[in-house]
Write an enzyme that holds these catalytic residues in place. Structure first.
Site, short mmCIF file in Angstrom:
data_model
loop_
_atom_site.label_atom_id
_atom_site.label_comp_id
_atom_site.label_asym_id
_atom_site.label_seq_id
_atom_site.Cartn_x
_atom_site.Cartn_y
_atom_site.Cartn_z
N LYS A 59 0.84 -1.23 -0.05
CA LYS A 59 -0.07 0.01 -0.02
C LYS A 59 0.95 1.27 -0.22
CE LYS A 59 -3.88 -2.31 2.34
NZ LYS A 59 -4.98 -2.09 3.26
N ASP A 64 -9.57 2.75 3.12
CA ASP A 64 -9.36 1.97 4.31
C ASP A 64 -9.89 2.45 5.59
OD1 ASP A 64 -8.02 -0.48 3.50
OD2 ASP A 64 -6.03 0.15 3.59
#
Length: 286
Positions: A75, A111
Site C-alpha cells: 500500500k 481503508d
C-alpha cells in the site's frame, strides 16, 4: 437488475495485488457487485512477489485494467508508480485503490473511511475524545489512524514490532492529534487509560488462528477491541476480549465498505453493499 454479461472483448478488467493473496475474498465480492449492477467486468487476485510490483503496475497500464485494489504489503510502495495521488491518500501515505482514468493511474485510500463507517455503525461509538492503541503500523494502520484523528480521537498510541515504523507513523499522526510510540512491554502500564484497541497486524489471520497481538490478560471490560482481520470473523483476540467483558468489533464491515468505496470510484455507481456482504458471509461460513 440489468442484463449480465459473459466475458467478451469488451469486458473491463480489475484485480487485487498482494503477497499473500490466496485468502482474499475480494474477487468473490467484486464480481458479485459487477454482476448485481449488470456491469461487463471481471476481477481477479494476483500474487505479486517481492521486487515485482513496479512491473506489475506497468502490466496493468499495458493491459488497460480499469481499476485495482492493493493490499499487504504494497500500500505504501505502490504510490511510487502512480501518476497522481488523491489528497487524502497523499496525507495518509498509503493507497489501497487505483483508478485507471484513460491511461492515468490515480491512487486513493478507502481503508480509513471504510473502517470508521463500520466501527460506528456496528458499535455505536463516538470517537470524539477517545484514547486509542493501534497495534501495527503498516498501510492499513495509516488510513485508520488518519480517519480516527479526523473523527476526534484525543490520543493515539502506536505499538509495532519495528520501532522505526511506529516512529514514522506517530510523526505523521502527531500533525493531526496527540500521538506516541508505545513499546509492547509498556502496554500493561497504559491499558487502563485506553478506550479502543485496533489490531492492524495479520496476527490471528487464517490459517494462524492461535496467534494474538497482545497478552489477553491485559484486556478489561471498559475496552472496545477491534480487529481488521475478517477471516476468521472472530479472531482469538476478539474471543479473549469478549471473555473478559470487552465490547468487540470484527473486520468484515471494514472489508465490505473499503471495497464499496473502491467500486464507486471505479464505476461512478452506488455499490450493492447488501449483495457484497451476503456473498462474503456465505464464503466465510463454509
Amino acid at each position: 437488475m440489468e442484463k449480465n454479461h459473459a466475458m467478451d472483448s469488451r469486458t473491463m478488467l480489475y484485480g487485487v495485488f498482494g503477497d499473500p493473496i490466496g485468502h482474499s475474498k475480494s474477487p468473490l465480492m467484486m464480481n458479485r457487485a459487477f454482476h448485481e449492477c449488470g456491469i461487463n467486468a471481471a476481477y481477479a487476485a494476483f500474487h505479486i512477489r517481492p521486487g515485482t510490483l513496479r512491473e506489475a503496475i506497468q502490466g496493468i497500464r499495458a493491459l488497460n485494467f480499469r481499476g485495482l485494489n492493493v493490499t499487504i504489503p504494497y500500500k505504501v510502495e505502490v504510490m511510487s508508480y502512480l501518476d497522481e495521488i488523491d489528497e487524502s491518500a497523499r496525507v495518509i501515505g498509503a493507497v489501497n485503490t487505483v483508478v485507471n482514468n484513460s491511461g492515468k493511474l490515480i491512487g486513493y485510500n478507502t481503508d480509513g473511511m471504510g473502517y470508521v463507517r463500520s466501527l460506528k455503525e456496528e458499535t455505536g461509538i463516538s470517537l470524539q475524545g477517545k484514547r486509542v492503541l493501534l497495534l501495527g503500523a503498516g498501510g492499513a494502520a495509516r488510513g485508520i489512524a488518519y480517519a480516527l484523528a479526523q473523527e476526534g480521537a484525543e490520543m493515539i498510541w502506536v505499538c509495532n514490532r519495528t520501532i522505526a515504523k511506529a516512529d514514522e507513523l506517530v510523526s505523521y499522526i502527531a500533525k493531526l492529534t496527540n500521538a506516541k510510540v508505545l513499546a509492547a512491554e509498556d502496554i500493561a502500564k497504559t491499558i487502563q487509560q485506553m478506550d479502543l484497541i485496533v489490531n492492524n497486524t495479520s496476527l490471528g489471520m487464517s490459517p494462524n488462528l492461535e496467534e494474538i497481538p497482545l497478552d489477553p490478560n491485559l484486556l478489561h471490560e471498559r475496552l472496545l477491541v477491534s480487529d481488521i482481520i475478517y477471516s476468521p470473523m472472530e479472531t482469538r483476540l476478539l474471543k479473549e476480549a469478549k471473555a473478559r467483558g470487552s465490547q468487540t468489533h470484527g473486520g468484515l464491515g471494514m472489508f465490505i465498505y473499503q471495497g464499496a468505496y473502491a467500486f464507486e470510484y471505479w464505476t461512478g455507481q452506488s455499490a450493492p453493499i447488501l449483495a457484497m456482504r451476503e456473498i462474503v458471509l456465505q464464503s466465510l461460513m463454509k
